[in-house]
Scaffold this active site. Structure first.
Site, mmCIF file in Angstrom:
data_model
loop_
_atom_site.group_PDB
_atom_site.id
_atom_site.type_symbol
_atom_site.label_atom_id
_atom_site.label_comp_id
_atom_site.label_asym_id
_atom_site.label_seq_id
_atom_site.Cartn_x
_atom_site.Cartn_y
_atom_site.Cartn_z
ATOM 1 N N VAL A 84 0.725 -1.251 0.025
ATOM 2 C CA VAL A 84 -0.062 0.054 0.096
ATOM 3 C C VAL A 84 0.781 1.273 -0.110
ATOM 4 O O VAL A 84 0.471 2.421 -0.628
ATOM 5 C CB VAL A 84 -1.084 -0.053 1.364
ATOM 6 N N ASP A 85 2.025 1.115 0.812
ATOM 7 C CA ASP A 85 2.994 2.342 0.572
ATOM 8 C C ASP A 85 3.254 2.825 -0.849
ATOM 9 O O ASP A 85 3.165 4.082 -1.076
ATOM 10 C CB ASP A 85 4.170 1.904 1.478
ATOM 11 N N THR B 280 0.272 -5.600 8.032
ATOM 12 C CA THR B 280 -0.079 -6.921 7.851
ATOM 13 C C THR B 280 0.492 -7.423 6.428
ATOM 14 O O THR B 280 0.284 -8.943 6.214
ATOM 15 C CB THR B 280 -1.773 -7.041 7.432
ATOM 16 N N GLY B 281 1.123 -6.656 5.570
ATOM 17 C CA GLY B 281 1.962 -7.091 4.360
ATOM 18 C C GLY B 281 3.000 -7.650 5.067
ATOM 19 O O GLY B 281 3.411 -8.507 5.552
#
Length: 179
Positions: A34-35, A123-124
Site C-alpha cells: 500500500v505504501d 499485515t503485508g
C-alpha cells in the site's frame, strides 16, 4: 443511524476522504504494498513532502504518525504511520500497532477531518497476523470514536475479500453494521 465504521474492499488510493492512512516504513520514502501504491498514485509531490519531514525531524518511529498533503489523490491529506514488524508478539507489537492507529486518529481529529481511511497496517511485508491486527484496529478505532466527535466516518479499506470479511465480522460482533 449509520455506523461510523465501515469496511470497503478496494483500492485506498481511489477514495475521496479527508485523509487516507499510509502504512509507511520509517524512511517515508515509499516501498512495497500500500505504501508504494499510495506514493505512485499521489505523484512526486508526496515524496517531496516526505523528504521535507525527514529533513525536519528524521525518520518516523514505529507507532508514530505524520501528515502530508495528498498530491494527486482525491483525499485532502495522507497520514503516514509506521506499524510494527511482527516478531512473534513478544516485542510490544500489539501496543505499537494500537499506538499507530491512535496517533493517526489524533492527527485526523486535530486537523478537523471528518473522514479517514485505514489500510490493514502491518499485515503485508511486516507480517502481522491479519486476525490479530484486525482486532486491534477495530478495538482501537471503536474506543477512539466513543470519546471524540471527529473523525465522523472511519473506513477500513481491505485489498482482498478475505480481509474485508474479517473486518466485517469483527464490526458485526461489536454491534456495528459494516456496510
Amino acid at each position: 443511524m449509520t455506523s461510523r465504521l465501515q469496511v470497503i474492499q478496494g483500492d485506498i488510493t481511489q477514495l475521496s476522504v479527508d485523509a487516507i492512512v499510509n502504512a509507511a516504513n520509517a524512511s517515508l520514502m515509499g516501498g512495497g504494498g500500500v505504501d508504494g501504491a499510495i506514493h505512485r498514485a499521489a505523484g512526486p509531490a508526496l515524496l517531496d513532502a516526505c523528504k521535507l519531514i525527514r529533513q525536519q525531524q528524521g525518520e518516523c518511529q514505529t507507532g508514530h504518525a505524520v501528515i502530508t498533503p495528498a498530491g494527486k489523490l482525491s483525499a485532502k491529506a495522507v497520514i503516514h504511520t509506521v506499524g510494527p514488524v511482527w516478531r512473534g508478539g513478544e516485542h510490544q507489537e500489539a501496543e505499537l500497532l494500537e499506538e499507530a492507529y491512535r496517533n493517526c486518529l489524533l492527527l485526523a481529529e486535530a486537523n478537523h477531518f471528518r473522514s479517514i481511511a485505514f489500510p490493514a497496517i502491518s499485515t503485508g511485508v511486516y507480517g502481522y497476523p491479519r486476525a490479530q491486527a484486525a482486532e486491534i484496529a477495530v478495538r482501537t478505532v471503536s474506543d477512539f470514536i466513543t470519546r471524540y466527535a471527529l473523525p465522523e466516518q472511519v473506513y477500513f479499506v481491505c485489498y482482498d475479500e478475505e480481509t474485508a470479511r474479517l473486518y466485517a465480522r469483527l464490526l458485526t460482533q461489536q454491534g456495528d453494521d459494516p456496510a
